[in-house]
Design a protein around this motif. Structure first.
Motif, mmCIF file in Angstrom:
data_model
loop_
_atom_site.group_PDB
_atom_site.id
_atom_site.type_symbol
_atom_site.label_atom_id
_atom_site.label_comp_id
_atom_site.label_asym_id
_atom_site.label_seq_id
_atom_site.Cartn_x
_atom_site.Cartn_y
_atom_site.Cartn_z
ATOM 1 N N UNK A 227 -66.243 -38.616 75.008
ATOM 2 C CA UNK A 227 -66.311 -39.236 76.328
ATOM 3 C C UNK A 227 -65.893 -38.268 77.433
ATOM 4 N N UNK A 228 -65.910 -36.963 77.139
ATOM 5 C CA UNK A 228 -65.543 -35.981 78.146
ATOM 6 C C UNK A 228 -66.603 -35.889 79.238
ATOM 7 N N UNK A 229 -66.157 -35.609 80.449
ATOM 8 C CA UNK A 229 -67.087 -35.267 81.516
ATOM 9 C C UNK A 229 -67.685 -33.905 81.229
ATOM 10 N N UNK A 230 -68.813 -33.595 81.861
ATOM 11 C CA UNK A 230 -69.529 -32.362 81.558
ATOM 12 C C UNK A 230 -68.721 -31.103 81.791
ATOM 13 N N UNK A 231 -67.978 -31.052 82.906
ATOM 14 C CA UNK A 231 -67.204 -29.848 83.215
ATOM 15 C C UNK A 231 -66.103 -29.625 82.187
ATOM 16 N N UNK A 232 -65.446 -30.710 81.777
ATOM 17 C CA UNK A 232 -64.371 -30.582 80.788
ATOM 18 C C UNK A 232 -64.930 -30.197 79.418
ATOM 19 N N UNK A 233 -66.075 -30.756 79.066
ATOM 20 C CA UNK A 233 -66.692 -30.408 77.783
ATOM 21 C C UNK A 233 -67.060 -28.932 77.745
ATOM 22 N N UNK A 234 -67.593 -28.407 78.867
ATOM 23 C CA UNK A 234 -67.951 -26.986 78.929
ATOM 24 C C UNK A 234 -66.696 -26.118 78.879
ATOM 25 N N UNK A 235 -65.648 -26.534 79.567
ATOM 26 C CA UNK A 235 -64.373 -25.806 79.558
ATOM 27 C C UNK A 235 -63.834 -25.711 78.125
ATOM 28 N N UNK A 236 -63.883 -26.818 77.397
ATOM 29 C CA UNK A 236 -63.353 -26.843 76.037
ATOM 30 C C UNK A 236 -64.221 -26.000 75.105
ATOM 31 N N UNK A 237 -65.535 -26.073 75.278
ATOM 32 C CA UNK A 237 -66.435 -25.267 74.441
ATOM 33 C C UNK A 237 -66.158 -23.782 74.632
ATOM 34 N N UNK A 238 -66.013 -23.349 75.871
ATOM 35 C CA UNK A 238 -65.750 -21.935 76.161
ATOM 36 C C UNK A 238 -64.378 -21.514 75.635
ATOM 37 N N UNK A 239 -63.391 -22.395 75.731
ATOM 38 C CA UNK A 239 -62.063 -22.083 75.179
ATOM 39 C C UNK A 239 -62.153 -21.863 73.679
ATOM 40 N N UNK A 240 -62.807 -22.759 72.981
ATOM 41 C CA UNK A 240 -62.935 -22.622 71.525
ATOM 42 C C UNK A 240 -63.658 -21.330 71.165
ATOM 43 N N UNK A 241 -64.673 -20.963 71.948
ATOM 44 C CA UNK A 241 -65.404 -19.721 71.681
ATOM 45 C C UNK A 241 -64.491 -18.509 71.844
ATOM 46 N N UNK A 242 -63.602 -18.543 72.829
ATOM 47 C CA UNK A 242 -62.677 -17.433 73.035
ATOM 48 C C UNK A 242 -61.671 -17.321 71.898
ATOM 49 N N UNK A 243 -61.177 -18.459 71.426
ATOM 50 C CA UNK A 243 -60.241 -18.427 70.304
ATOM 51 C C UNK A 243 -60.945 -17.933 69.040
ATOM 52 N N UNK A 244 -62.195 -18.353 68.853
ATOM 53 C CA UNK A 244 -62.974 -17.870 67.703
ATOM 54 C C UNK A 244 -63.140 -16.356 67.778
ATOM 55 N N UNK A 245 -63.461 -15.851 68.979
ATOM 56 C CA UNK A 245 -63.670 -14.410 69.136
ATOM 57 C C UNK A 245 -62.391 -13.629 68.877
ATOM 58 N N UNK A 246 -61.247 -14.245 69.160
ATOM 59 C CA UNK A 246 -59.954 -13.587 68.928
ATOM 60 C C UNK A 246 -59.480 -13.744 67.487
ATOM 61 N N UNK A 247 -60.224 -14.494 66.673
ATOM 62 C CA UNK A 247 -59.838 -14.700 65.282
ATOM 63 C C UNK A 247 -58.688 -15.656 65.101
ATOM 64 N N UNK A 248 -58.488 -16.552 66.066
ATOM 65 C CA UNK A 248 -57.367 -17.494 65.994
ATOM 66 C C UNK A 248 -57.821 -18.806 65.357
#
Length: 425
Positions: A227-248
Motif C-alpha cells: 500500500x506504499x505510495x509511488x515515491x516511497x515504493x521507488x525510494x525503498x526499491x533504490x535503497x534495497x538496490x544500494x544495500x545489494x550492491x554493497x553486499x549487505x
C-alpha cells in the motif's frame, strides 16, 4: 545504625569492573562516527513535556505511561527525556544548525522510561544516537544503515541480522490503517488487551506484538508494502538496490514498525536472538516530518539509536570485552617517614611519563601487605622505596608478571627503564 539507602529500582550502578567495556563501546562509536563526519552534540536530560507529546505522539505508550513528568516550581510541565531524537531536533532548530546546512550529529547519555525493568532495559538506560538532516534520497539511508552495521562489527557482534521495511507517506499509512483496523476488528476475539487498546489509538503497533497467540492474526494482516505510495515504493526499491550492491544481507519485514509516531518511509532494526523477547540491538529510520512538527522548516532527516546496556551485554557474551586496565606500577613505601618523598617521586614520574598508570600505596602497612596489594592491583611492576633506596637516590624495581630481574634503578633513570619495559611488552 541507620538503615542503608539503596538505589532506585531500575536505576543501576555501573561498577568499576564493568566500566572498561562501557568505555570500549562508547569509544568505538565515537571514533567510527567521527570518521563518517558526524559531530557530537550534548543535550540536556530535561525538556518541556510538550516536546515529547508533540513529536512522539500523545497516544504512544511512552507518552501515556512511561515518561517521568513533573511540574516545577513555576508550574511548567517538564520531562526527563525518554529518547534523544526530539531533543536533538529541538536543539538543531533553536540554534540554527539547519540553516543552509546538512548537519550530521551524534550524542550519548542517559534516557528515562518508567517501565518494568528487564534484561538490558532499565528505567534509566543509556543510548548512543545519530541524526542526519537535509538529505532526502536513499543514498543517505544506505550509508547510515551500512555505518550502523560497521559499528556492530567493530564491537565484535557478528551474529546480528538486519530487518528492513518502509512505512511510506503519512497519506499511504492512513489508507493502510483503515484496512488494518478492519482486519483486526474481524479477529477481535483473538486480540489481547493491549492490542484492543492500540486498535483505537495506534493500530500499526499491533503488528509489533510479541504475543505468540496473536501471530496468526498478524501474519494474515494486509502488508503495508502493498500500500506504499509511488515515491516511497521507488525510494525503498533504490535503497534495497544500494544495500545489494554493497553486499549487505537484509530481511524485508513488512511487520516492522517503530514505536514513535514521527517515523515514515525507511525503518530498520539490527536484531539479536541472544537478548530474549527484547532482541533489538540498534534501530532507526526516516522522520521527514518531525522538524516541521517541532516548529522548523520542512527538513528530511534520518537517524538511529542503540542501547548501550544491550550492546555491553552482547559484547561481554561474545568475549569481545577488553580486560580491565591494570596499573603499570605500584609504588611500595617501606617506611612511613618516606611518605612525603614517595608522593613527590610519584608526581615526578607521572610528569615524565604521560599516560603512566601508577598507584601509590597511601594506606601504610607492612612490606608483605603492600606487596599483596600490588599483586591484587594487577600492576606489572612494584617500585620499592625504602631507607636504602632513599639514601642511594634510587628505587628497587620488581617485575611482578614477567622474568625481568629485580634491580635497583637510580631515580633519574626510572622513567627510561619503565618506558623500555612497556615498549618491549
Amino acid at each position: 545504625m541507620s538503615a542503608s539507602i539503596q538505589s532506585i529500582r531500575g536505576f543501576a550502578d555501573i561498577l568499576p569492573d564493568r566500566t572498561p567495556v562501557w568505555r570500549f563501546v562508547e569509544d568505538t562509536f565515537r571514533v567510527l562516527l567521527e570518521s563518517y563526519g558526524y559531530e557530537e552534540i550534548r543535550l540536556p536530560a530535561l525538556e518541556k513535556t510538550e516536546l515529547f507529546a508533540r513529536s512522539i505522539g500523545e497516544v504512544t505508550d511512552i507518552v501515556e505511561k512511561e515518561m517521568y513528568t513533573f511540574s516545577d516550581r513555576n508550574g511548567d510541565s517538564l520531562t526527563l527525556r525518554p529518547e534523544g531524537t526530539a531533543g536533538c531536533v529541538r536543539a538543531a532548530i533553536q540554534h540554527g544548525l539547519l540553516h543552509n546546512a546538512q548537519p550530521r550529529l551524534w550524542y550519548a547519555g542517559p534516557m528515562f522510561r518508567h517501565e518494568r525493568p528487564q534484561r538490558g532495559r532499565y528505567r534509566q538506560f543509556h543510548q548512543v544516537g545519530v541524526e542526519a538532516f537535509g538529505v532526502e534520497g536513499p543514498a543517505l539511508d544506505a550509508e547510515l544503515i551500512l555505518m550502523s552495521g560497521r559499528l556492530l562489527q567493530a564491537l565484535g557482534l557478528d551474529d546480528v541480522r538486519l530487518e528492513l521495511n518502509s512505512l511510506g507517506s503519512s497519506e499511504a499509512r492512513a489508507a493502510y490503517r483503515e484496512r488494518l483496523v478492519a482486519h483486526l476488528q474481524a479477529h477481535a476475539d483473538q486480540l489481547d488487551d493491549d492490542a484492543r487498546r492500540r486498535l483505537e489509538t495506534n493500530p500499526l503497533r499491533v503488528l509489533d506484538s510479541k504475543n505468540p497467540a496473536m501471530a496468526g492474526v498478524i501474519e494474515s494482516a494486509p502488508s503495508l508494502l502493498d500500500h506504499l505510495d509511488g515515491a516511497s515504493a521507488d525510494h525503498f526499491r533504490r535503497l534495497c538496490a544500494m544495500l545489494d550492491a554493497a553486499g549487505q544481507p537484509y530481511h524485508v519485514n513488512p511487520r516492522l514498525v517503530r514505536g514513535l509516531d514521527y517515523y515514515g518511509r525507511t525503518v530498520f532494526e539490527w536484531v539479536s536472538d541472544r537478548l530474549g523477547a527484547q532482541g533489538t540491538v540498534l534501530a532507526g529510520g526516516r522522520y521527514d516530518t518531525l522538524v516541521e512538527m517541532i516548529g522548523g522548516r520542512p527538513t528530511p532527516a534520518i537517524g538511529f539509536a542503540a542501547g548501550i546496556e544491550r550492546l555491553v551485554a552482547l559484547v561481554e557474551e561474545a568475549g569481545a570485552a577488553p580486560a580491565p586496565a591494570a596499573p603499570d606500577a605500584f609504588l611500595v613505601v617501606a617506611d612511613e617517614a618516606l611518605e612525603s618523598e614517595a608522593v613527590s617521586l610519584a608526581e615526578r614520574l607521572r610528569h615524565a611519563m604521560p599516560g603512566l598508570q601508577l598507584r601509590l600505596n597511601t594506606a601504610g602497612g607492612s612490606l608483605k601487605s603492600q606487596f599483596r596489594r600490588a599483586d591484587r592491583s594487577g600492576a606489572r611492576f612494584a617500585l620499592v622505596l625504602g631507607e636504602d633506596e632513599a639514601a642511594a637516590g634510587a628505587v628497587t624495581v620488581k617485575d611482578l608478571r614477567g622474568e625481568r630481574p629485580q634491580e635497583q634503578v637510580p631515580v633519574a633513570r626510572l622513567a627510561d627503564v619503565l618506558g623500555e619495559a612497556r615498549q618491549s611488552d
